[in-house]
Write a protein that holds these residues in place. Sequence first.
Motif, short mmCIF file in Angstrom:
data_model
loop_
_atom_site.label_atom_id
_atom_site.label_comp_id
_atom_site.label_asym_id
_atom_site.label_seq_id
_atom_site.Cartn_x
_atom_site.Cartn_y
_atom_site.Cartn_z
N PHE B 15 7.62 -7.99 0.17
CA PHE B 15 8.88 -7.28 0.40
C PHE B 15 9.90 -8.25 0.99
CE2 PHE B 15 6.05 -3.53 0.66
CZ PHE B 15 6.65 -2.79 -0.33
N LEU B 17 12.66 -8.46 3.41
CA LEU B 17 13.18 -7.64 4.50
C LEU B 17 14.59 -8.09 4.85
CD1 LEU B 17 10.10 -7.56 6.85
CD2 LEU B 17 10.81 -5.87 5.20
N LEU B 28 7.73 -10.27 3.71
CA LEU B 28 6.55 -9.65 4.27
C LEU B 28 5.57 -9.42 3.12
CD1 LEU B 28 6.18 -7.08 6.92
CD2 LEU B 28 5.25 -6.46 4.71
N LYS B 54 -2.15 -0.15 2.33
CA LYS B 54 -2.85 0.81 1.48
C LYS B 54 -1.88 1.59 0.60
CE LYS B 54 -4.67 3.01 5.04
NZ LYS B 54 -4.09 2.32 6.19
N THR B 56 1.14 0.78 -0.19
CA THR B 56 1.79 -0.13 -1.12
C THR B 56 0.92 -0.33 -2.36
OG1 THR B 56 2.70 -1.24 0.80
CG2 THR B 56 2.86 -2.40 -1.29
N1 LIG Z 1 9.74 -0.71 0.88
C1 LIG Z 1 9.30 -1.55 1.81
N2 LIG Z 1 10.11 -2.52 2.26
C2 LIG Z 1 9.68 -3.37 3.21
N3 LIG Z 1 8.47 -3.32 3.79
C3 LIG Z 1 7.62 -2.37 3.38
C4 LIG Z 1 7.99 -1.43 2.39
N4 LIG Z 1 6.96 -0.57 2.20
C5 LIG Z 1 5.99 -0.99 3.04
N5 LIG Z 1 6.37 -2.06 3.74
C6 LIG Z 1 5.58 -2.80 4.74
O1 LIG Z 1 4.39 -3.20 4.13
C7 LIG Z 1 3.30 -3.09 5.02
C8 LIG Z 1 2.23 -2.20 4.39
O2 LIG Z 1 2.71 -0.87 4.35
P1 LIG Z 1 1.87 0.36 3.77
O3 LIG Z 1 2.73 1.56 3.86
O4 LIG Z 1 1.36 -0.01 2.44
O5 LIG Z 1 0.67 0.46 4.81
P2 LIG Z 1 -0.46 1.57 4.92
O6 LIG Z 1 -1.71 0.85 4.94
O7 LIG Z 1 -0.26 2.61 3.89
O8 LIG Z 1 -0.20 2.17 6.36
P3 LIG Z 1 -0.37 3.68 6.89
O9 LIG Z 1 -1.79 3.86 7.19
O10 LIG Z 1 0.46 3.68 8.13
O11 LIG Z 1 0.16 4.59 5.84
C9 LIG Z 1 3.86 -2.52 6.30
O12 LIG Z 1 4.03 -3.56 7.22
C10 LIG Z 1 5.17 -1.92 5.91
O13 LIG Z 1 6.06 -2.01 6.98
#
Ligand SMILES: Nc1ncnc2c1ncn2[C@@H]1O[C@H](COP(=O)(O)OP(=O)(O)OP(=O)(O)O)[C@@H](O)[C@H]1O
Lengths: 483, 321, 304, 326, 305
Positions: B15, B17, B28, B54, B56
């Motif tokens: 991503f 940012l 990121l 996850k 993502t």
């Molecule tokens: N659209 C985006 N733009 C920038 N950063 C993002 C975006 N979507 C997710 N991230 C970042 O990517 C990383 C992974 O996010 P993700 O939502 O996939 O985690 P997760 O494992 O699903 O977490 P959770 O258990 O909280 O749902 C995080 O640090 C999040 O801040």
Amino acid sequence: SKSNDTLVYASDSEPENVSPYHNNLREGVIIARNVFDNLIYRDPATGKYMPQLATHWTWVDPTTLDLTIRQGVTFHNGDPLTADDVVFTLNYVVSPDAKVVTKQNVDWIKSAEKIGNDKVRIHLVGPFPAAIEYLAGPIPIYPANYFKKVGLDGFSKAPIGSGPYKITAVIPGKGVKMEKNTHYWKGSPLGQPSIGKLDFRVIPDAETRLAELMTGGVDWIWRVPKDQATQLKSAPNITVLSAETMRVGFLQFDALGRTPGAVPFKDPRVRQAVSYAIDRKAMIDNLVGGGARIMHSACFIDQFGCTDEGVPRYDYNPAKAKELLKEAGYPNGFKTEIYAYREREYAEAVIGYLRAVGIDAHLNYLKYAAMRDAHRAGKTPITFQTWGSFSVADASAFTGVWFKGDADDSSHDTEIQTLLKEADTSVDTDKRLKTYQKALKLIAEKAYLFPLFSYPANYAFTSDLVFTAQPDELPRFYAAHWK
Amino acid sequence: MSETLLELRHVTRVFDLSQGVFRRVARLTAVADVSLTVKRGEVFALVGESGSGKTTLAKMLLGLLPPSSGEILVDGAPVTAKDRVAISRRVQPIFQDPYSSLNPRKSVAQLIALPLIVHGVGNRASRRAKVMEMLDLVGLSRRHYDAYPGQLSGGQRQRVAIARALILRPEVVICDEPTSALDVSVQAQILNLLLELKRELGLTYFFISHNLAVVEHLADRVAVMYLGRFVEERSRAGLFASPRHPYTRALLESVLTPDPDLGVPDTRIGNTTAGGESGCPFNPRCPDAIDICHTTPPAVRTLPDGWATCHLIAEEAVSAS
Amino acid sequence: MTVAAPVDIGTGLEAPAAPQRRRAGLLRRSFGHSGLVLGGTMLVAIIAIALAAPLLAPHDPYNQDLAHRLIPPVWQAKGGWDHALGTDKLGRDYLSRLIFGARISLLIGTLTVLISGTIGTVIGVCAGYFGGRVDAVLSYIVTTRLALPVVLVALASAALVGSSLQGVIVVLGLLLWDRFAVVTRSATQQIARTDYVAAARAIGCSTLRILISEILPNILNALIVVATLEMAHAILLEAALSFLGLGVQPPLPSWGLMISEGKQYMFFSPWVIGIPAAALVALVLAINLVGDGLRDVTAPENRG
Amino acid sequence: MALLEVDNLAVDIPLSDGVLHAVSGVSFSLERGETLAIVGESGSGKSMTSLALMNLLPKRAVRRADRLLFDGIDLVTAPEARMRALRGNRMAMIFQEPMTSLNPSYTIGNQLGEALRCHRPVAPAAARDRAVQLLEKVGIPAAARRLNQYPHQLSGGLRQRVMIAMALMCGPDLIIADEPTTALDVTIQAQILHLLADLKKEFGMAMILISHDLGVVARVADKVAVMYAGRVVESAGAQSLFRSPRHPYTRGLLNCIPVPGRTAPGSPLGAIPGQLPNLIGPQHGCAFRERCAFAAPECAGDIPLVVTEPGHLARCVRIDALEAAA
Amino acid sequence: MLSFTSQRLAVALSVALTVSIVAFLLLHLSGDLATAIAGPEATAAQIAEIRHQFGLDRPMTLQYLDWLWRALHFDFGNSFYYRDTVTSLVASRMPVTMTLGAISLMLALVIAIPLGVLAAVYSGTIVDRLALGFCVLGQAVPAFCLGLGLIIVFAVHLHWLPVSGTASWKNYIMPSVALGWYAVPAVMRLSRNGMLEVLSSDYIRTARAKGLRPTVVILKHALRNAIIPVVALAAVQFGFMLGGSIVIEAVFNMQGLGYLAWEAIARNDFPVVQAVVLILAVIYVALTFLADVANAFLDPRIRLA
Ligand SMILES: Nc1ncnc2c1ncn2[C@@H]1O[C@H](COP(=O)(O)OP(=O)(O)OP(=O)(O)O)[C@@H](O)[C@H]1O
Ligand SMILES: Nc1ncnc2c1ncn2[C@@H]1O[C@H](COP(=O)(O)OP(=O)(O)OP(=O)(O)O)[C@@H](O)[C@H]1O
Ligand SMILES: [Mg+2]
Ligand SMILES: [Mg+2]
């Protein structure tokens, strides 16, 4: 106010430049009359010409005028006023560099020369009998040395004249401060000034002006609308004065039909119909108020050469108006535009009358400069105009502007133009009168211009003030004094 | 039943940012070099802490996010984000929060029928019949046909979401923490429903959760994700019996069973992710980290039922187990 | 045990009664909101008057009668019932002009809001939904628009295109979209992040469909609130333009124009300015009350 | 004397549709050093109970109680000034949301120091020292540096630790932790719970732990109160409750969660059909009867609290039928 | 913080640049400049001469760049109406408008923020209702009506204050009230909503749970966070006030920027209009930029991001 010997007078506009040749505003003319001297003085009461800076003048021939300049007059800065100053002023204003705003005022002059210690000769472009009237009006005399030193820019910030008041400050956007000229030359037909200081303030908003007068913030206002003037009469400590002026209100038609809305006005019957449709008497009685007179000719009736004898009259007759419209092929009227820049209610009343005979006129209410531009560009089917003739008591100051083929002429009738040229330049008084009458008759017959009425001026001022109004719309503060 | 349905090859998602047009872009890496295969009919579970990537990953599987690099294959055919419409017939999501995953302005019928409308399936009458059928299938009353989400409880909403996901008969359902917003009693209902539907319709689940008890109950295979990477991928039995990665171990220890005799476990792992720039990403928190962990990223160690990435897994141990 | 029995689900006490209760709730809240009721009543009354103007007006609002100008309203000593609110400076019936003026003012408010609402919503929704570069560009356009002083630009444009009813509407419509854009942008941003939009995309909905059927209905509340407030704003601005001489042109009876014309009489016949001013304040007040009320009633924290 | 005695506590919230009985007839007592856990599903009134103790209820909520004694002080009649002197000083609270429970505009140091200095006349430096000491105690390394940081610069786990340190600043007798770990990851959750347990032991505090996670409760609590629809339906020592739950709701809850080793993978879980009843308006009888498989007509009448064994109470008239079925 | 500032600065500059284009076009849309400059009596040859002399026969972009370059040096050319440079006109009018705007804003803030805070703290009570009612009324009364009303009451009837002009501080009282009146509702609402939101936030609950006094909770913990959006709004409002002071300046006959612009519009004096539009826009842009930076300073989440 009386207590501090300062007369604060307020008006709606400020001259873009205090130099009298470089503005065409009434406020500018007022300042000019208080601050500058003219060569000749016209007594407003009798209409007689009297010596002012020129002690004597003679016509050498119809295009040459000789004047003798008064000795012992000084400008506000102490410089003596001499024939050189007169020659300089006249030659300067006719030079293209001067960019004088109202050209008619000076364009009859060809040049001036000094023909003796105190003698000046003016060469005219052609015969121009109204020359004396102009010299008594919009042609003040400038100090040659000072003007050359500071230039127009400097002059407009700190002008110097020889008149009864001297300017102490010019504050753009706010106004002009003046002080009594204690060394004003004795024996001037203007008399000696009495009030210590004049303070001209620009207050564009009529109600604010009125409020200021009522609260004592200003001492003198004018152009008070009729309704307010009537009601103000009951207010304590305020004097209201109504007087007729040379200003005439009129409707001008675009007889050339330059815009779609103006096409009907190519037909004289339509112009006549409009003239019949408007009840000027009702307007005067109810809207305009005391002092106004119905005008029938395209000039102010008291001007030299102006007459309404033999000039056709259009008395209020809506039935006739409708009939004429029908004849002209507009049985159901038409749509058009009307432009105006002051007295919106007069324009609205006109619209109301037009509506009654089926003409649907849409109002465009603009500032003067904008309206003038639109008018000169031929975008205005009907223009609600007023003209004060620069206080020049000669019909040429009226007809010359509107019918001699210049920018403001929207009829371009060559027959009228020829007549006017003849009248303006003729030295034979009788012939002038006759030719003007002929021209005015023609104008009215063809209804190029529909004169409405002369304007009254409503002055309102503190009762401490003794002030007399003159029909030339020129308040003379040098002649005013405290009670 | 062992053919590969979903496959990810070295998928990475980065991503940008940036918070404005002119700001220098920070990057990121949410998902880093992930490869996996999901077989038809299995439940593939993904666990990992919050923010480990996850969701993502799930979004990339759904075609909602294009991967920055790497390939996603459905049924052996690579897909790109442009195939969103095509993917949507085969892969459908169920989201975590049933309160935000249903448009509050649409009735239950409209919500469930939307996939049919979008894909131009059937006419008005047949769609209505299909919606009714789905309502029955997920255990909602036909009374709810015209209800709005605001009138439903969390469990009922999640059923609507499931009905919507299943109406096109997809092959894979991506469940992104489908029960973590729900109370335990409702969670049980939904889990039971998911299992039942899988059995009836032969679905494949890609199941994301951080609740290991739920995962153990549901999954066939489990992958553990940490900071965008898979650190261990095993069969359920293997993983729960002998977790190999220290993070997996910590996760398993953190599971709190309702057993009053046990105290609160001390997982011994740190609570900061800072400082893991080089070497193993887990090294700042790892209780067993040795020198090499701070310098060299661990390689993949193959295990009989999967793999893990950790320097501490000795080769012998691999062969032994 | 099998999948939980369908009959058991939703035996909660709430479900069956819910639909009516919810709608009734909004209505009840609306009627319980004194500001909304007051504003709504006033607004409906004014709209009704405007619509029925030809029926209600006792005289032709353009008919002038110079002989009977400035007749005071009925409650003053010289007033009479023939002209209940008196006559204006040209002898036109003031009540009739006021009634027809309601039309103009409402027309200006409504059309302006239609234009600006469309522009602002499109910009706001696009910025909020697409985010990133699109958002940056659109936000920058909004900032630019905000940087231009409204009254001044409106005046200058009115001077350029000529002042007329259509001109005023177009100029105001093109100027007042900023609040729509700002509000819809943030609302859209919130909604675009929700799972139901992600779900719609996963289902295969086109972007246009998502914008129209998922996002728009959900920002409608906010839009309506902004629209009412912006309508009041437009009406006031028109009044200000009229006051400055570049609004609607006479003889059209807009309230703003009536006020600016009545200004002449403010010292000695204050009713000339007082009547249209009171009408304008009432209208703007009503619209504001309705807007505020809607905001209160639909605010999430007030929902059942 | 018990540190905290609660008798017949009720919280009513007047709403436009009627009065919402968020909490009714809740009674319990707590000794020094003891941990009471309150479990129950969302909306069952757990938070309202804890806020009622602190007198931090929402504005319109009305609190009633027969007795509310904290260390002999009657909280029902205590004036606000008295309550303020207790709050944060002798009874402290830790909230669920570590991300939003700290003021974003002030440094950690400022907010920690303030907690002490509004109750004790200590110098800023002393407050600072105490803050550093406590931050280290809750496992924050380089504590002195952290004092100058703002909340947004800390991770969720760190923030929750700061919240705990803040609650400890005045060395309270009672700590109320309202879902202190719900927003955190499981590994962090384990760490925080571990920390709380250690600290409680070290400072000899009493603690009320609120959670809906039976696992958390089982591991931490000495006593457990199960709440359903604003009432305590069962309360007992932790051992007794998890060994032999008496109330059908408690049993249902325990059956809902998959327990490794106890529930077979893939097998259907026990479920409680239906949902929490509407709490608005007058409440009669057992609130759970709509969802209860053992419901009988008498469940609509008054339900007394039954002592099933010493220290184990359940609010059910059908316990016998239940036991018989088991 | 630094990158935040420079980013905001870049946005501010590009907005200012765009506005300058708009202002430039405004002048060129107003008709043929050469004709306007030459005046009504000019001949075609003179007009052509002027067109050449002023460079109006060059491509638009070149003219724009030239104009921009001069504008950057505070040279906006000459007024068509006054024989004076636009710069000196504007400079002489600026202090009035700025003073008026600043006093109005102060007045508005001094009234609106405490009122908003009170309404939030006593939300749902009669205090709240009165404050909101006051607000709605404020939005409904047009500024010029209020101004005229003030004149009638305080100047004409009571003789307390002067009617018009800018002679003394007394002249600023009524205009400031009338202009500030307009900003009160917005600021009050924002501080009320901000305060309400903050008061219901978790950290306020934390502060109360610490046993802090209500005044400390409100003044230290709540106000600081609630005021952050108000700072931004105040800057924006100041910009709006400068732009909106036209009406007030017209009513009270104050020779400020707005008044100048109004008259210039009426006289088709577009170089002046152009300059005023540009200056007001730049002031607005500068203010919002400053507000952003100030906000970032108040809010550590942005400052330390
Ligand atoms: N659209 C985006 N733009 C920038 N950063 C993002 C975006 N979507 C997710 N991230 C970042 O990517 C990383 C992974 O996010 P993700 O939502 O996939 O985690 P997760 O494992 O699903 O977490 P959770 O258990 O909280 O749902 C995080 O640090 C999040 O801040
Ligand atoms: N401010 C409020 N206004 C009205 N009702 C409220 C308010 N706060 C809580 N309630 C209601 O009071 C009841 C008890 O709420 P409480 O917050 O104590 O539940 P809880 O057990 O803490 O739930 P959770 O696990 O979701 O935190 C719920 O029905 C809730 O809807
Ligand atoms: Mg996620
Ligand atoms: Mg709670």
